[in-house]
Enzyme design. Structure first.
Site, short mmCIF file in Angstrom:
data_model
loop_
_atom_site.label_atom_id
_atom_site.label_comp_id
_atom_site.label_asym_id
_atom_site.label_seq_id
_atom_site.Cartn_x
_atom_site.Cartn_y
_atom_site.Cartn_z
N GLU A 36 0.85 -1.21 0.00
CA GLU A 36 0.00 0.00 0.00
C GLU A 36 0.88 1.25 0.00
O GLU A 36 1.65 1.46 0.92
CB GLU A 36 -0.92 0.00 1.23
CG GLU A 36 -1.70 1.28 1.44
CD GLU A 36 -2.53 1.70 0.24
OE1 GLU A 36 -2.29 2.80 -0.30
OE2 GLU A 36 -3.42 0.94 -0.18
N GLN A 44 -14.12 6.85 3.79
CA GLN A 44 -14.77 7.60 2.72
C GLN A 44 -16.29 7.75 2.86
O GLN A 44 -16.85 8.72 2.34
CB GLN A 44 -14.43 6.97 1.36
CG GLN A 44 -12.96 7.15 1.02
CD GLN A 44 -12.58 6.52 -0.32
OE1 GLN A 44 -13.38 6.42 -1.23
NE2 GLN A 44 -11.33 6.09 -0.41
N CYS A 160 -20.36 3.11 -4.15
CA CYS A 160 -21.73 3.35 -3.68
C CYS A 160 -22.58 4.14 -4.65
O CYS A 160 -22.54 5.37 -4.68
CB CYS A 160 -21.77 4.06 -2.33
SG CYS A 160 -23.48 4.12 -1.77
N ASP A 328 -13.88 -3.15 -4.14
CA ASP A 328 -14.28 -2.44 -5.35
C ASP A 328 -13.69 -3.01 -6.64
O ASP A 328 -14.27 -2.85 -7.71
CB ASP A 328 -13.88 -0.95 -5.24
CG ASP A 328 -14.66 -0.22 -4.16
OD1 ASP A 328 -15.62 -0.79 -3.62
OD2 ASP A 328 -14.30 0.94 -3.85
N LYS A 336 -20.57 -1.36 -5.02
CA LYS A 336 -19.22 -1.33 -4.45
C LYS A 336 -19.25 -0.46 -3.19
O LYS A 336 -19.11 0.76 -3.27
CB LYS A 336 -18.24 -0.78 -5.48
CG LYS A 336 -18.17 -1.65 -6.75
CD LYS A 336 -17.21 -1.10 -7.77
CE LYS A 336 -17.18 -1.94 -9.04
NZ LYS A 336 -16.71 -3.32 -8.86
N THR A 337 -19.43 -1.10 -2.03
CA THR A 337 -19.52 -0.35 -0.77
C THR A 337 -18.74 -1.05 0.34
O THR A 337 -18.43 -2.24 0.25
CB THR A 337 -21.00 -0.26 -0.29
OG1 THR A 337 -21.45 -1.58 0.09
CG2 THR A 337 -21.92 0.30 -1.35
N ALA A 339 -20.03 -1.73 3.13
CA ALA A 339 -20.96 -2.71 3.71
C ALA A 339 -20.84 -4.05 3.00
O ALA A 339 -20.96 -5.11 3.62
CB ALA A 339 -22.39 -2.18 3.61
N CYS A 372 -26.48 0.78 0.84
CA CYS A 372 -26.23 2.20 0.61
C CYS A 372 -26.99 2.97 1.68
O CYS A 372 -28.22 2.97 1.66
CB CYS A 372 -26.75 2.63 -0.76
SG CYS A 372 -25.79 2.04 -2.15
#
Length: 435
Positions: A36, A44, A160, A328, A336-337, A339, A372
């Site tokens: 990373e 975010q 999202c 994602d 793409k979240t 959650a 969402c």
């Protein structure tokens, strides 16, 4: 000599950190590294609230060094390619790194070239995006004096899919309080055919749209932004299929919501030229067009659409059995979240643990759950939770919050969004706890 790890993870975002944390907590591997390059890890989901002036941007970031789980090696570098046949990842500065098992979770990348002119206009003047600079979004919203307020999104999958409309609802609330609303037409233009792909949620959102007097324009595919003349150019299409939770089109049950291009028509300035339809705006909020990161997209690990080719239920790569992908970057037909990641991680961890110990994968199956949190006003929220079929699938844990029906607006859900979810994220999810 290449450095070797039992489990190599690409990405220090939500998916990578949670996977490493849970593997370490459950003592499933003691040889884990995370590639990373970023110094800061951002929460975010709070950027929607930053863009509406109700959350401090500085509180959304923490040093990456404080987030990397103890026991995992942080390789502060960029992955630049794969040699999956030889269990190798190429990096920019650290040479080749080899692995027994690879977890690909670098998130997604923005490709502004997919919408001509957007890159030049983005985050300047009256064009804004919560995805790239939520502080600029708030400047645009609070300085707006009236006219056409256009909220839109590209036809690519985005983080999202609900985010482009959440900020619209909050902006409208702010303008209603500051007497700007009477001089404003709020427009939401989307490539989709419905406001939301889950019926129960769509019903509530249409009530919000009515209450706030918002003009919906469907089948509008954003193709160009002319920042100098303040025109967003669209191709009008009836069969566009776009990713993200707002635009799961094609469900016949949803057709009754709107069979035409418009709902609650507003007479704003438009220009029609060369078969394209241009909406003139006085402020514009959009999501950037999104793709898999270049090093993934150009590898042999992707499907035809350019996303990481994994099994929809096990997250195991369809060609390489010792590679998993989630978050994602993964080619999963759901939103793409964070959650979604929360439900994907335990399955990836279970599969990795069993592969390491017994050379087989487990029986856990991901059903496409995503959610969402759709903020509809300051102090109100709907929680859209759904699976691969687009069915409404509320988390039973919400009952503990005394929320009977999360498809309806509720102040308790706002409290969940603003206070509880950030707390759970930093203190539980990032610490490798399965919440």
């Amino acid at each position: 000599m290449a450095t070797h790890y039992q489990v190599l993870i690409i990405g220090g975002g939500t998916a990578g950190i949670m996977t490493a944390g849970q593997l370490l907590n459950q003592k499933k591997s003691n040889s884990i590294a995370i590639i990373e390059p970023a110094d800061t890890h951002y929460y975010q989901p709070a950027w929607t609230l930053v863009g509406a002036g109700t959350y401090d941007y500085d509180k959304t970031g923490r040093p990456m060094s404080s987030i990397i789980p103890k026991g995992a090696k942080w390789i502060k570098d960029k992955a630049k390619g794969f040699d999956a046949d030889n269990n190798t990842v190429h990096t920019e500065k650290s040479g080749d790194i080899t692995y027994d098992y690879l977890v690909v979770a670098p998130g997604l990348a923005y490709d502004f070239s997919l919408v001509s002119g957007l890159g030049e206009a983005m985050d300047k003047g009256v064009v804004c995006s919560n995805y790239t600079d939520p502080k600029h979004t708030w400047d645009v919203i609070k300085n707006f004096k009236g006219g056409t307020a256009l909220f839109t999104q590209p036809a690519t999958p985005i983080k999202c899919g609900g985010a482009p409309q959440k900020i619209m609802y909050l902006a409208e609330s702010h303008w209603a309080k500051s007497n700007t609303k009477s001089k404003t037409d709020v427009i939401f233009a989307t490539a989709g055919t419905v406001i939301f792909g889950t019926k129960e949620i769509a019903k509530t959102l249409m009530e919000v749209v009515d209450r706030k007097d918002i003009n919906l324009r469907f089948n509008h595919k954003l193709v160009e932004v002319d920042g100098d003349n303040k025109i967003a150019w669209y191709e009008l299409t009836k069969d566009i299929e776009a990713g993200g939770c707002v635009v799961m089109s094609g469900d016949d049950d949803n057709k009754h919501l709107d069979e035409k291009f418009q709902y609650n028509y507003k007479d704003v300035k438009v220009t029609v030229k060369d078969g394209r339809y241009g909406i003139h705006y006085d402020m514009l909020h959009t999501a950037p067009p999104s793709v898999a990161p270049k090093f993934v997209k150009e590898s042999n690990l992707v499907n035809d659409a350019g996303w990481l080719d994994v099994d929809h239920h096990t997250m195991q790569h369809n060609k390489y059995s010792n590679i998993f992908g989630l978050g994602d970057v993964a080619a999963l037909p759901t939103a793409k979240t964070g959650a979604a990641i929360r439900k994907q991680v335990p399955i990836v961890v279970d599969n990795l643990a069993l592969l390491i110990s017994q050379n087989k994968i487990g029986s856990m199956s991901y059903n496409g759950y995503s959610s969402c949190p759709l903020v509809t006003d300051y102090g109100k929220m709907v929680l859209a939770e759904f699976d691969y079929e687009g069915k409404f699938t509320p988390d039973p844990k919400l009952k503990q919050l005394l929320i009977k029906d999360s498809s309806k607006e509720h102040w308790r859900l706002w409290m969940l969004k603003k206070y509880m979810l950030p707390y759970l994220y930093w203190n539980k999810m990032m610490k490798g706890q399965n919440v």
